[in-house]
Design a protein around this motif. Structure first.
Motif, short mmCIF file in Angstrom:
data_model
loop_
_atom_site.label_atom_id
_atom_site.label_comp_id
_atom_site.label_asym_id
_atom_site.label_seq_id
_atom_site.Cartn_x
_atom_site.Cartn_y
_atom_site.Cartn_z
N UNK A 1 0.83 -1.08 0.27
CA UNK A 1 -0.11 -0.09 0.06
C UNK A 1 0.96 1.06 0.06
N UNK A 2 2.12 1.10 0.71
CA UNK A 2 2.77 2.27 0.67
C UNK A 2 3.46 2.37 -0.86
N UNK A 3 4.15 1.39 -1.10
CA UNK A 3 4.70 1.55 -2.46
C UNK A 3 3.61 2.24 -3.53
N UNK A 4 2.35 1.74 -3.45
CA UNK A 4 1.30 2.34 -4.44
C UNK A 4 1.14 3.80 -4.17
N UNK A 5 1.13 4.18 -2.86
CA UNK A 5 1.21 5.66 -2.61
C UNK A 5 2.61 6.34 -3.17
N UNK A 6 3.29 5.77 -3.01
CA UNK A 6 4.67 6.56 -3.24
C UNK A 6 4.75 6.63 -4.89
N UNK A 7 4.30 5.37 -5.69
CA UNK A 7 4.29 5.68 -7.14
C UNK A 7 3.38 6.74 -7.65
N UNK A 8 2.40 6.99 -6.87
CA UNK A 8 1.36 8.06 -7.14
C UNK A 8 2.12 9.36 -6.90
N UNK A 9 2.89 9.40 -5.73
CA UNK A 9 3.70 10.52 -5.22
C UNK A 9 4.71 11.05 -6.53
N UNK A 10 5.38 10.07 -6.96
CA UNK A 10 6.58 10.42 -7.75
C UNK A 10 5.73 11.03 -9.13
N UNK A 11 4.61 10.75 -9.14
CA UNK A 11 3.77 11.90 -10.37
C UNK A 11 3.32 12.90 -9.98
N UNK A 12 2.61 12.89 -8.83
CA UNK A 12 1.89 13.88 -8.31
C UNK A 12 2.69 15.09 -7.68
N UNK A 13 3.78 14.59 -6.87
CA UNK A 13 4.68 15.33 -6.09
C UNK A 13 3.86 16.03 -4.86
N UNK A 14 2.96 15.42 -4.54
CA UNK A 14 2.07 16.22 -3.70
C UNK A 14 1.95 15.50 -2.17
N UNK A 15 2.88 16.04 -1.41
CA UNK A 15 3.19 15.52 -0.04
C UNK A 15 1.72 15.35 0.94
N UNK A 16 0.75 16.35 0.59
CA UNK A 16 -0.21 16.22 1.51
C UNK A 16 -1.01 15.08 1.18
N UNK A 17 -1.25 14.73 -0.23
CA UNK A 17 -1.95 13.48 -0.67
C UNK A 17 -1.21 12.23 -0.29
N UNK A 18 0.02 12.19 -0.13
CA UNK A 18 0.89 11.13 0.28
C UNK A 18 0.48 10.87 1.74
N UNK A 19 0.57 11.77 2.59
CA UNK A 19 0.39 11.80 3.99
C UNK A 19 -1.12 11.09 4.20
N UNK A 20 -2.03 11.67 3.50
CA UNK A 20 -3.53 11.00 3.67
C UNK A 20 -3.45 9.60 3.41
N UNK A 21 -2.53 9.29 2.23
CA UNK A 21 -2.78 7.62 1.87
C UNK A 21 -1.96 7.01 2.72
N UNK A 22 -0.89 7.63 3.32
CA UNK A 22 -0.11 6.70 4.35
C UNK A 22 -1.05 6.71 5.63
N UNK A 23 -1.65 7.60 6.13
CA UNK A 23 -2.52 7.59 7.31
C UNK A 23 -3.62 6.38 7.17
N UNK A 24 -4.28 6.27 5.95
CA UNK A 24 -5.29 5.32 5.27
C UNK A 24 -4.63 4.14 5.72
#
Ligand code: GAL
Length: 431
Positions: A399-422
């Motif tokens: 799940x963390x890998x999936x969130x990081x793969x998205x982050x590499x594209x979006x470069x959006x730390x807030x979105x990453x944090x939401x995904x990590x919290x979930x």
């Protein structure tokens, strides 16, 4: 062991492994039956391959009649091996033994009923008296022992090319994350790549490795276990800051979306094409194999901001149910649990042995880096790695890998944090 002896040992071992790696020819055991041993791992690159070869060479001193079949699957941190292993286990075709990582990652196999209890070997070999207490605990689940640790790897390490750093006027060991970011900017101004890292889907674990070091710097070693045990603090400002730092740092790396293995990234630092890499200490083994000299050519230190902690992982081996050559697998496990086996492997791999007591003369087998790491292990707060299997199971890691793969594209730390919290909400406490 002097550096040159260490490198010679590694090279000699590599030749031996290539010679016997895939012969697959059974030879005759003491009782006249063919004996072969299929060992599954992901050790194919640089010092990994050399250290495996060194261990096999030691194994053959005690087990000359067992043919070694190397089933290593390429891909750093088991990027491809873990899926291939799952496929084989599901198909009822286990290797005789496979590389695992002590901690949560191994619990998946235990709970799926895929491993034999190794309590009998622990008793026979006295490992509950010799193994480091931290690891002894991690090999247990449901009151039994399921794996044999072979090494301790140091995860929160920054590696630096000394010459590149000197030219840019930056420290090889930036103490804080802010110092590190300032140094990256200065290196960038000289035209060099500040940070060797790859962020492709196959190499996303390199970003996770960097992220966990930044998270550890942010929340501190004392609060680290709670992130994983209870899922606390994922919404905290410390995590927010760490993820913003991740964005800043990734933006400073040159072309991180190129596919570059950890070993190629280490070679970039070794050659002076990049200044820094934040990576486990298997990198050190690759520097040594390339003929580089510690302190002179490269430096190391705790990853910025993590000086109080030793973030660790431990490779271990297992006995899968249904192993075709169980006796050969047990002989391998005995080697992995022995001082000679552990020394032959760890001294080449850049790691340290997983036993509670390492004597003075044994320390002499290890180079200056590993001796530093041994002191860190006994003096720092020991905490388990996310990327390398200690604190989170496969599903949480995925799940963390999936969130990081998205982050590499979006470069959006807030979105990453939401995904990590979930993900924490879903998986924390499952160990
Ligand atoms: C880790 C493993 C190490 C090293 C590294 C890079 O997960 O514990 O032994 O091989 O991956 O592949």
């Amino acid at each position: 062991m002097s550096i040159s002896r260490r490198a010679v040992l590694a090279t000699a071992g590599t030749a031996l492994l290539s010679g016997c790696a895939s012969s697959g020819t059974n030879v005759t055991g003491p009782n006249g039956t063919p004996s072969s041993l299929e060992v599954f791992s992901w050790w194919t690159e640089g010092g990994e391959h050399a250290a495996l070869a060194s261990l096999v060479s030691e194994f053959h001193v005690h087990n000359p009649h067992i043919d070694f079949i190397n089933r290593a699957v390429a891909g750093g941190a088991g990027a491809n091996a873990k899926a291939e292993l799952a496929r084989r286990l599901a198909a009822g075709d286990p290797p005789d033994t496979f590389q695992g990582q002590a901690g949560a990652m191994l619990d998946d196999y235990v709970d799926a009923g895929q491993l034999e209890d190794l309590g009998f070997l622990y008793q026979q070999q006295g490992w509950d008296r010799t193994l480091s207490g931290t690891l002894l605990q991690l090999t247990q689940r449901k009151g039994r022992q399921w794996s044999v640790p072979l090494d301790i790897h140091h995860i929160n390490v920054i590696w630096a090319n000394r010459h590149v750093c000197e030219r840019a006027g930056v420290p090889t060991a930036p103490a804080s994350v802010d110092d590190f970011v300032a140094a990256l900017h200065k290196v960038a101004a000289t035209g060099k790549n500040p940070l060797a890292i790859s962020a492709t889907p196959n190499e996303i674990w390199q970003v996770k490795h960097l992220m966990e070091c930044l998270l550890l710097a942010g929340v501190g070693a004392a609060a680290w276990p709670a992130l994983w045990r209870t899922g606390a603090n994922w919404a905290s400002p410390q995590v927010t800051q760490a993820l913003e730092q991740l964005r800043t740092i990734l933006a400073l790396a040159v072309n991180p979306t190129a596919e570059v293995s950890w070993n190629q990234a280490s070679a970039m630092v070794g050659r002076g094409d990049a200044a820094y890499q934040i990576m486990g200490d298997w990198t050190e083994a690759s520097f040594v194999l390339s003929g580089l000299s510690p302190h002179l050519d490269y430096g190391w230190a705790p990853a910025p901001g993590t000086g109080e902690a030793f973030l660790f992982a431990s490779d271990c081996f297992t006995l899968p149910k249904g192993a075709k050559d169980r006796d050969a697998a047990i002989a391998w496990l005995v080697e992995c649990g022995s001082q000679a086996g552990q020394d032959s492997f760890t001294a080449v791999k850049g790691a340290i042995p997983p036993r509670a007591v390492i004597g003075e003369s044994e320390r002499g087998l290890f180079d200056v880096y590993s001796n530093w790491s041994m002191v860190e292990w006994t003096t720092k707060q020991v905490v388990g790695s996310l990327t390398h299997g200690v604190v989170a199971r496969a599903a949480w890691n995925n799940a963390i890998d999936a969130a990081l793969n998205q982050f590499v594209t979006t470069r959006d730390p807030a979105r990453l944090q939401t995904a990590l919290e979930a993900a924490a909400k879903q998986y924390a406490g499952a160990i």
